[in-house]
Design a protein around this motif. Sequence first.
Motif, mmCIF file in Angstrom:
data_model
loop_
_atom_site.group_PDB
_atom_site.id
_atom_site.type_symbol
_atom_site.label_atom_id
_atom_site.label_comp_id
_atom_site.label_asym_id
_atom_site.label_seq_id
_atom_site.Cartn_x
_atom_site.Cartn_y
_atom_site.Cartn_z
ATOM 1 N N ASP A 143 128.897 -10.815 -5.562
ATOM 2 C CA ASP A 143 129.130 -9.570 -4.546
ATOM 3 C C ASP A 143 128.022 -8.682 -5.083
ATOM 4 O O ASP A 143 127.554 -8.021 -4.167
ATOM 5 N N TYR A 144 127.755 -8.409 -6.442
ATOM 6 C CA TYR A 144 126.868 -7.473 -7.004
ATOM 7 C C TYR A 144 125.514 -8.078 -6.121
ATOM 8 O O TYR A 144 124.586 -7.144 -5.826
ATOM 9 N N ILE A 145 125.101 -9.154 -6.423
ATOM 10 C CA ILE A 145 123.566 -9.410 -5.907
ATOM 11 C C ILE A 145 123.499 -9.228 -4.320
ATOM 12 O O ILE A 145 122.709 -8.637 -4.246
ATOM 13 N N GLU A 146 124.521 -9.557 -3.696
ATOM 14 C CA GLU A 146 124.330 -9.164 -2.262
ATOM 15 C C GLU A 146 124.215 -7.644 -1.876
ATOM 16 O O GLU A 146 123.394 -7.189 -0.905
ATOM 17 N N ILE A 147 125.095 -6.942 -2.544
ATOM 18 C CA ILE A 147 125.174 -5.760 -2.243
ATOM 19 C C ILE A 147 123.637 -5.134 -2.965
ATOM 20 O O ILE A 147 123.035 -4.317 -2.047
ATOM 21 N N LYS A 148 123.142 -5.356 -3.785
ATOM 22 C CA LYS A 148 121.855 -5.159 -4.528
ATOM 23 C C LYS A 148 120.641 -5.412 -3.301
ATOM 24 O O LYS A 148 119.816 -4.688 -3.083
ATOM 25 N N ASN A 149 120.755 -6.811 -2.835
ATOM 26 C CA ASN A 149 119.917 -7.009 -1.928
ATOM 27 C C ASN A 149 119.773 -6.178 -0.767
ATOM 28 O O ASN A 149 118.880 -6.082 0.165
ATOM 29 N N LYS A 150 120.970 -5.959 -0.270
ATOM 30 C CA LYS A 150 121.204 -5.190 1.109
ATOM 31 C C LYS A 150 120.395 -3.835 0.666
ATOM 32 O O LYS A 150 120.129 -3.103 1.555
ATOM 33 N N GLN A 151 120.855 -3.214 -0.258
ATOM 34 C CA GLN A 151 120.228 -1.798 -0.719
ATOM 35 C C GLN A 151 118.502 -2.045 -0.861
ATOM 36 O O GLN A 151 117.944 -0.993 -0.388
ATOM 37 N N GLU A 152 118.036 -3.028 -1.427
ATOM 38 C CA GLU A 152 116.453 -3.242 -1.400
ATOM 39 C C GLU A 152 116.043 -3.355 -0.095
ATOM 40 O O GLU A 152 115.202 -2.673 0.310
ATOM 41 N N ILE A 153 116.824 -3.959 1.057
ATOM 42 C CA ILE A 153 116.403 -4.264 2.451
ATOM 43 C C ILE A 153 116.394 -2.753 3.211
ATOM 44 O O ILE A 153 115.305 -2.323 3.636
ATOM 45 N N THR A 154 117.400 -2.102 2.767
ATOM 46 C CA THR A 154 117.349 -0.675 3.389
ATOM 47 C C THR A 154 116.321 0.363 2.780
ATOM 48 O O THR A 154 115.817 0.867 3.731
ATOM 49 N N LYS A 155 116.097 0.427 1.548
ATOM 50 C CA LYS A 155 114.947 1.032 0.966
ATOM 51 C C LYS A 155 113.675 0.769 1.558
ATOM 52 O O LYS A 155 112.845 1.467 2.026
ATOM 53 N N LEU A 156 113.417 -0.822 1.999
ATOM 54 C CA LEU A 156 112.273 -1.229 2.528
ATOM 55 C C LEU A 156 111.878 -0.766 3.919
ATOM 56 O O LEU A 156 110.930 -0.099 4.298
ATOM 57 N N ASN A 157 112.961 -0.825 4.549
ATOM 58 C CA ASN A 157 112.958 -0.364 5.878
ATOM 59 C C ASN A 157 112.736 1.267 6.485
ATOM 60 O O ASN A 157 112.214 1.606 6.850
#
Length: 231
Positions: A143-157
């Motif tokens: 869960d931590y990895i998936e949340i962290k990945n979604k946060q990185e995608i949000t920052k990039l967009n």
Amino acid sequence: MGEINRVPFEETLEEYIKSYHNNDEYTRVFYVMDSTMKYIHGEGYYIVNFNPKNIILGVTNNNEDFVNFKSIDVMDDDVTTKINNNIYNLAFLEVGLLSETLDYLKPEFLKQNFAQFKIFIPENLVNYYQMILVNGGHTYLCDYIEIKNKQEITKLNKALLEEGGASNGRSYVKSTGHYGDEEDKKIVPMKLPNEVNKDNIAAFVTNYALAFVIIVSSLLIPLIAFLLGVE
């Protein structure tokens, strides 16, 4: 990116750690182990023993990763305590493997000296293990990895939008290769038997996308710089 076919194998975790594996490979295995544990909890069981001799891992003929915790039992009471203890014990096991100190590592020593163990842990997972092993958190690694990945995608967009990238059709949501989006995940848990076989239960299967979780994270910063530099 095409899927890489790997040679099917099955071995204990104890056997696996005898050969060299980089951080990406360990993260892949830990992700599958954690996801398997989460699946087991969801089915009403918990892991009794985390001895590497009692953990089987491998790759199937269909190129799917699997983990088999051989020592499990029915979670009939103290559910929250048993789940939290499992999360802690798996994190403790993983840091012990990464630092090659498992045979003599003690929980209190690890808690008091966690800073010394950071050099052995993949950089983007340090905060997770500190949260679990030092601060007493109770979050699944998957869960931590998936949340962290979604946060990185949000920052990039957001960065692309601020530079006008999104208006030019350069939204990056589906081009990152992050594992976590529903349509990208292909988790196929094996069916648990009606009666628990404590010695042999293949609990979880997942696909090759797990291999890219850490690789993608390490590529985000240079990729952002490249995209923002394109006029």
